[in-house]
Scaffold this motif. Structure first.
Motif, PDB file in Angstrom:
ATOM      1  N   VAL A 145       0.890  -1.165   0.000  1.00  0.00           N
ATOM      2  CA  VAL A 145       0.000   0.000   0.000  1.00  0.00           C
ATOM      3  C   VAL A 145       0.928   1.214   0.000  1.00  0.00           C
ATOM      4  O   VAL A 145       1.632   1.469   0.982  1.00  0.00           O
ATOM      5  CB  VAL A 145      -0.937   0.021   1.216  1.00  0.00           C
ATOM      6  CG1 VAL A 145      -1.798   1.282   1.196  1.00  0.00           C
ATOM      7  CG2 VAL A 145      -1.828  -1.220   1.220  1.00  0.00           C
ATOM      8  N   CYS A 166      -8.104  -2.158   3.463  1.00  0.00           N
ATOM      9  CA  CYS A 166      -7.163  -2.974   2.707  1.00  0.00           C
ATOM     10  C   CYS A 166      -6.990  -4.300   3.447  1.00  0.00           C
ATOM     11  O   CYS A 166      -6.849  -4.320   4.672  1.00  0.00           O
ATOM     12  CB  CYS A 166      -5.816  -2.268   2.567  1.00  0.00           C
ATOM     13  SG  CYS A 166      -5.899  -0.726   1.624  1.00  0.00           S
ATOM     14  N   GLY A 203      -4.953  -7.989   3.941  1.00  0.00           N
ATOM     15  CA  GLY A 203      -3.653  -8.612   3.724  1.00  0.00           C
ATOM     16  C   GLY A 203      -3.609 -10.069   4.135  1.00  0.00           C
ATOM     17  O   GLY A 203      -4.560 -10.593   4.733  1.00  0.00           O
ATOM     18  N   LEU A 241      -0.536  -6.945   1.125  1.00  0.00           N
ATOM     19  CA  LEU A 241      -1.832  -6.650   0.522  1.00  0.00           C
ATOM     20  C   LEU A 241      -2.274  -7.772  -0.427  1.00  0.00           C
ATOM     21  O   LEU A 241      -1.482  -8.254  -1.245  1.00  0.00           O
ATOM     22  CB  LEU A 241      -1.751  -5.333  -0.249  1.00  0.00           C
ATOM     23  CG  LEU A 241      -3.021  -4.882  -0.979  1.00  0.00           C
ATOM     24  CD1 LEU A 241      -4.075  -4.422   0.017  1.00  0.00           C
ATOM     25  CD2 LEU A 241      -2.688  -3.767  -1.971  1.00  0.00           C
ATOM     26  N   VAL A 269      -8.734  -5.221  -1.714  1.00  0.00           N
ATOM     27  CA  VAL A 269      -9.312  -4.041  -1.074  1.00  0.00           C
ATOM     28  C   VAL A 269     -10.824  -4.179  -1.067  1.00  0.00           C
ATOM     29  O   VAL A 269     -11.420  -4.725  -2.006  1.00  0.00           O
ATOM     30  CB  VAL A 269      -8.904  -2.723  -1.784  1.00  0.00           C
ATOM     31  CG1 VAL A 269      -7.406  -2.518  -1.735  1.00  0.00           C
ATOM     32  CG2 VAL A 269      -9.407  -2.698  -3.222  1.00  0.00           C
ATOM     33  N   CYS A 277      -1.592  -1.240  -4.105  1.00  0.00           N
ATOM     34  CA  CYS A 277      -2.535  -0.120  -4.049  1.00  0.00           C
ATOM     35  C   CYS A 277      -1.731   1.173  -3.943  1.00  0.00           C
ATOM     36  O   CYS A 277      -0.949   1.352  -3.006  1.00  0.00           O
ATOM     37  CB  CYS A 277      -3.476  -0.258  -2.860  1.00  0.00           C
ATOM     38  SG  CYS A 277      -4.638   1.127  -2.671  1.00  0.00           S
TER      39      CYS A 277
END
Length: 558
Positions: free
Chosen positions: A274, A361, A363, A369, A372, A385
């Motif tokens: 991210v 988000c 993970g 990640l 989303v 992201c």
């Protein structure tokens, strides 16, 4: 190098490029070339034309009956100045708005680092002869003469921030004769570089995009401290405290620390992959995560987000852009242009989810990640992201310094970029500074070229050369090979489109409630935005009624 003059009249101003050469009279000596390039009356009053000289091009301009000649390529990215906008004593680049004095070649507005060369002009029996230094004719650039530090000058001018604004300030101080100590402090572990590439070309090589190399700063006695932050400023004792434990006493200081991109305040924003884009390191990391099986999600529909999304196309399996408005670039370009930009992206395979946002988000066990979740509960696969949702200003170190901070962290300046504390100057993103084309009302604007202009104006005022800020914001973006330009400032009440929006050959006029044109955007219609920027710089005002019957009649008065 001077420019000779001659008298001539022409009823109409026009811009264009003409390649011509009058034979005879060519001579070469001591690294110079000299030859006839045109006849005296080939260039009319308020006209500029490019002519060939020894395989290169020179721009010949006539204003007030005087002929002058400068390099024909903008020192920034090489646009032909002959296709730009001729203003009062200067020519403006059609691409990004840099301005060069037609008699000296000096850069007066930005972006860019260098001036363009100025060539000697003489008129002999109606023929125009140009004498040029061969090296400058070939390079198209000229670095102004810089003075050295003198041991007997014990003054210290500090520059806090190693971005485009700080770099121009430090360089301008030397160019304009300051012989004291100059120290430039940069929190990044690098010399100043072309930061606009961070979102436009994520694979750029840092060493090749430095604004100046280490040798330049050493030769010109500009001390650079990198990888170090200023932790506090004591305006009473005029002292800086650095994160490495050093302290620096200063006589005057310029602060241009810029802004820090922020992540959305949502769960999972701290997961690996991210990302935000501010530095070369950020760009390198994101670029390294791309691949043919990767899914990229971009949160934000400003220039940063769209430029990053455009870069990722063809380098990832899927690119999805999430925005809270109905169309991208709504605040900058309005709904009509924003929708056409979105259609352009869709044509290239980019997916959009508008009037939305990311709730969280998600993970894996390795804190990396994987997806989303959007506001409506939709879950999108995401390997990376990129967040482009705004920024905060790097000014917390100024708390308690005596420098007044606004709620958003910006600093009010006067027309000379001086803060409420004498000897403390502020520029770039953090400056809430007067905007000339907006009735000199203050605004904090994060534009690259404006930041460089701030650096120059601040430097001139620091050395006592009183120079009032005359800011005309100009910005640009390149999206899938289409160049979009904008000049002006303010939130529009209405928009008038001239040209073909569908074919991306248009001009958008942005009007306020009084039907005054406060901004202009274009695509495929250069140099109209540069002409408008020059129109504003001359203090002129355009209203809707001036657009009828010919919406471009005003261009003849720049």
């Amino acid at each position: 190098m001077g420019c000779a003059s001659s008298k001539s009249k022409s009823p109409k101003p026009s811009n264009g490029e003409i390649t011509a050469k009058v034979t005879g009279g060519k001579s070469e000596e001591d690294g110079y070339v000299e030859d006839y390039v045109c006849n005296e009356h080939d260039v009319g009053e308020n006209e500029m034309k490019a002519f060939e000289l020894d395989g290169g091009k020179v721009l010949v301009v006539k204003q007030n009956g005087k002929l002058s000649a400068i390099g024909n390529k903008c020192s920034h990215y090489g646009a032909l100045l002959s296709t730009g906008a001729l203003g009062d004593g200067r020519v403006r680049c059609p691409w990004h708005g840099a301005c060069f004095n037609i008699e000296t070649g000096d850069i007066e507005d930005f972006p860019g680092q260098d001036s363009v060369p100025c060539f000697k002009v003489t008129v002999e029996q109606g023929r125009v002869k140009i004498r040029a230094k061969r090296s400058e004719l070939q390079s198209g650039k000229r670095t102004r003469t810089i003075v050295k530090k003198l041991e007997e000058d014990d003054r210290t001018f500090a520059v806090i921030g190693g971005g485009p604004s700080g770099a121009i300030c430090a360089e301008t101080l030397r160019q304009e004769g300051f012989t004291g100590r100059i120290v430039m402090i940069n929190k990044e572990p690098t010399l100043p570089y072309d930061r606009i590439l961070v979102s436009k070309a994520l694979d750029f090589e840092l060493d090749k995009k430095l604004l100046r190399d280490e040798k330049f700063y050493a030769e010109n006695d500009i001390q650079t401290i990198t990888g170090t932050e200023v932790s506090s400023l004591d305006s009473v004792n005029r002292q800086l405290s650095l994160s490495n434990g050093y302290r620096i006493k200063y006589d005057k200081v310029y602060i241009a620390t810029g802004s820090k991109p922020r992540k959305a305040p949502i769960d999972g924003a701290d997961l690996h992959n991210v990302c935000v884009l501010r530095s070369n390191e950020d760009a390198k990391y994101v670029n390294g995560q791309l691949g043919p099986d990767k899914h990229v999600v971009v949160l934000g529909v400003s220039f940063i987000g769209l430029e990053a999304a455009a870069y990722c196309v063809g380098k990832a399996a899927k690119v999805t852009v999430i925005g809270r408005s109905a169309v991208p670039l709504m605040d900058s370009f309005g709904e009509q242009v924003g929708k056409r930009v979105m259609d352009l992206f869709k044509e290239k395979g980019v997916n959009f989810v508008m009037n939305s946002g990311i709730k969280r988000c998600i993970g894996d066990d390795n804190h990396k990640l994987t997806s989303v979740e959007l506001n409506d509960g939709t879950v999108l696969e995401a390997d990376i992201c990129i967040m482009g949702v705004g920024s905060s200003l790097y000014t917390t170190f100024l708390e308690g310094s005596g420098i007044k901070l606004n709620k958003n962290g910006s600093v009010d300046t006067n027309h000379f970029l001086e803060s409420n504390v004498q000897g403390v100057y502020v520029g770039g993103d953090i400056a809430n500074a007067p905007v000339f084309c907006n009735n000199n009302e203050r605004a904090s604007i994060g534009h690259y070229g404006l930041a460089q202009y701030h650096g120059k104006v601040a430097a001139l005022n620091m050395i006592g050369r009183t120079t009032e800020l005359k800011a005309v914001p100009f910005f640009w973006t390149m999206l899938f090979g289409k160049g979009f330009r904008y000049a002006g400032y303010g939130r529009p009440h209405d928009t008038i489109i001239e040209g073909d929006l569908e074919q991306l050959k248009f001009v958008a006029f942005y009007l306020d409630a009084n039907r005054k044109v406060i901004g202009m955007a274009s695509c495929g219609q250069d140099p109209v935005v540069s002409q408008y920027a020059e129109f504003l710089a001359q203090g002129k005002t355009l209203f809707e009624n001036h657009l009828k019957p010919d919406p471009f009649a005003w261009t003849k008065s720049t």
